[in-house]
Design an enzyme around this catalytic site. Structure first.
Site, PDB file in Angstrom:
ATOM      1  N   LYS A 117       0.858  -1.188   0.000  1.00  0.00           N
ATOM      2  CA  LYS A 117       0.000   0.000   0.000  1.00  0.00           C
ATOM      3  C   LYS A 117       0.892   1.234   0.000  1.00  0.00           C
ATOM      4  O   LYS A 117       1.897   1.271   0.725  1.00  0.00           O
ATOM      5  CB  LYS A 117      -0.891  -0.032   1.239  1.00  0.00           C
ATOM      6  CG  LYS A 117      -1.934   1.075   1.326  1.00  0.00           C
ATOM      7  CD  LYS A 117      -2.777   0.922   2.592  1.00  0.00           C
ATOM      8  CE  LYS A 117      -3.916   1.925   2.663  1.00  0.00           C
ATOM      9  NZ  LYS A 117      -4.756   1.743   3.874  1.00  0.00           N
TER      10      LYS A 117
ATOM     11  N   SER B  41      -9.714   1.602   2.839  1.00  0.00           N
ATOM     12  CA  SER B  41      -8.847   2.374   1.983  1.00  0.00           C
ATOM     13  C   SER B  41      -7.762   1.556   1.295  1.00  0.00           C
ATOM     14  O   SER B  41      -7.158   2.034   0.343  1.00  0.00           O
ATOM     15  CB  SER B  41      -8.163   3.486   2.797  1.00  0.00           C
ATOM     16  OG  SER B  41      -7.342   2.915   3.805  1.00  0.00           O
TER      17      SER B  41
ATOM     18  N   SER C 116      -9.888  -0.687   7.105  1.00  0.00           N
ATOM     19  CA  SER C 116      -9.315  -0.557   5.767  1.00  0.00           C
ATOM     20  C   SER C 116      -8.567  -1.756   5.213  1.00  0.00           C
ATOM     21  O   SER C 116      -8.183  -1.738   4.043  1.00  0.00           O
ATOM     22  CB  SER C 116      -8.388   0.653   5.714  1.00  0.00           C
ATOM     23  OG  SER C 116      -9.152   1.808   5.534  1.00  0.00           O
TER      24      SER C 116
END
Ligand code: GLN
Length: 496
Positions: free
Chosen positions: A67, A142, A166
């Site tokens: 990420k 997210s 997330s």
């Protein structure tokens, strides 16, 4: 054949690499090509060279998607924000360093909601990510880029961060496994901060064994993060085939009595609870009386911490700088141009909640609710080994369906927010497929009637006491075997 390589789990690939059947170079190349083609906008950067050949360690030869919230030395790191466009960190986060030390190679940096604020990936400063099960839908957020990459065969595994859901929610919407470890299990050093008392790094993988493999490399005390303690005794790979002697509480507030849970999600949840009993586990109802206030407390605490953490982006130290002869105006313009609307909303909410005169009424009260939620879990864990709930109230929704209504978007986190508030670990595993809510039954505005929608993945969440990761992985592993979910999205969502 590269196509077949992309179907291997991490554990299977490790076995083939160890036996000499598969060369790490060939494996990395297959993924590098897939990632470079990226039809889902899952990546913000992909590796060009070869992976670390001849690497040693438990993850030797494994490509991994990161990420874009994890700092990587020499590789642009943006946290999904225009305010960090082109920012190249001078050091690597501990999580990524540990994976590299275990022999893994960075395959790419994944797209995400700006500063991890969002539940759909539509808040990214670099465009939305598409769900590999249906490209007209969101992958969740997210960590949506990480989830879409793993589900869409663009990465064998990934890491993400979970502040209010997330990792688990996008894993649920993309039909993969996502685990949020106990707060403190994995170092936060070099992980761009959103809400520091909640943020945790964790794995997104195709199955539970792979989650254990990644967590084993990630966890550990790190002198650079004073809140990190690691998992005592490390992480074992799970092998349990039944649930005998284990008890599971179903909190009515997050399941039976929860509003807004789609019928298809409810059905899949109940079917899975039935499987727990079949495997010899004991299931009964329990309560988490303060859990319904999780969203309200979270959306005070997380923005409050974010407003402080994001004060450092002012055009002086990181990323682009707006032109102006006046210093204050330079700050203002940089922040005006660099931050997206959701980030601005959170900064305003957070600054307001922390302002003098309101601090006690909002922040102080939210902290007390947080304590109550933690106490509820502690009480439940006196009786039960685990608490189970749906991960997301709905399956993947259509792109744009909730962007105009922040409250509808925030409700996506209803079932995932209580655990980080309590600091406890939770894992989401796919429990089957379901259709989105049929026409005429929509409760919330902005949720369109869905005709002819495809079957979409549903996530099942298991939460346990702090540092119960090993037991939790065992339970999830046994349940995963019984569910036997096929995690390959048909046609990679192209027809959708
Ligand atoms: N969706 C939640 C939010 O927008 C959770 C995000 C997260 O866990 N980072 O804050």
């Amino acid at each position: 054949m590269p196509g077949e390589l992309l179907e291997l789990t991490v554990a299977e690939a490790i076995e083939r690499i160890r036996s000499g059947e598969l060369s790490p170079g060939e494996y990395f190349d297959a993924y590098r090509e897939a990632a470079a083609g990226d039809p889902l906008n899952a990546y913000l950067w992909t590796a060009e060279g070869a992976g670390a050949d001849g690497a040693e360690g438990q993850l030797a030869g494994i490509p991994i998607a990161i990420k874009d919230i994890f700092c990587t030395e020499g590789i642009v790191t943006t946290a999904g924000s225009r305010i960090l466009e082109g920012y190249v960190p001078p050091y690597t986060s501990t999580a990524v360093r540990r994976l590299a030390e275990a022999g893994a190679s960075v395959l790419g940096k994944t797209n995400m909601d700006e500063f991890a604020m969002g539940s759909s990936n539509e808040n990214s400063g670099y465009g939305e990510v598409l769900n590999p099960w249906d490209r007209g839908r969101v992958p969740g957020g997210s960590s949506g880029g990480s989830a879409a990459a793993v589900a869409g065969r663009l990465a064998p595994c990934a890491i993400g961060t979970d502040t209010g859901g997330s990792i688990r929610q996008p894993a649920s919407l993309c039909g993969i496994v996502g685990m949020k470890p106990t707060y403190g299990a994995v170092s936060r050093y070099g992980m761009i901060a959103f809400a520091s008392s909640l943020d945790q790094c964790g794995p997104l993988t195709r199955d539970v064994t792979d989650a254990a493999l990644l967590l084993r490399a990630l966890e550990g005390r790190d002198p650079c993060d004073s809140t990190s303690v690691g998992i005592e005794g490390g992480v074992e790979l799970p092998s349990r085939e039944d649930l005998k002697g284990l008890s599971f509480g179903v909190p009515k507030e997050l399941a039976g009595e929860a509003e807004g849970i789609e019928p298809g999600v409810r059905e899949s949840f109940e079917r899975t609870v039935g499987l727990i009993t079949e495997l010899g586990g004991e299931v009964s109802e329990t309560e988490l009386p303060h859990a319904p206030h999780g969203i309200s407390a979270y959306y005070v605490i997380a923005p409050a911490e974010a407003s402080a953490n994001l004060a450092r982006y002012d055009g002086v130290r990181f990323g682009p700088r707006a032109k102006s002869d006046d210093l204050t105006e330079m700050y203002e313009r940089t922040r005006h141009d660099g931050f997206g609307p959701e980030v601005k909303r959170r900064i305003m909410l957070g600054t307001y909640a922390l302002s003098s005169g309101y601090y006690e009424a909002y922040y102080g009260r939210a902290q007390r609710v947080r304590t109550k939620i933690a106490e509820d879990f502690a009480t439940a864990f006196e009786r039960f080994d685990f608490v189970v709930a749906p991960t997301s109230p709905t399956v993947a929704f259509q792109l744009g369906a909730r962007t105009a209504d922040p409250l509808a978007m925030y409700l996506s986190d209803y079932c995932t927010v209580p655990m980080p508030l309590a600091g406890i670990p939770a894992i989401s595993i796919p429990s089957g497929l379901a259709k989105p809510e049929p026409a005429g039954t929509q409760a919330a505005p902005g949720r369109e009637a869905e005709e002819g929608a495809p079957d979409l993945p549903v996530g099942f969440q298991i939460a346990g006491p702090a540092f119960s990761e090993n037991r939790m992985l065992e339970a999830a592993y046994a349940l995963e075997r019984a569910i036997a979910f096929d995690h390959a999205p048909p046609g990679n969502g192209e027809a959708g």
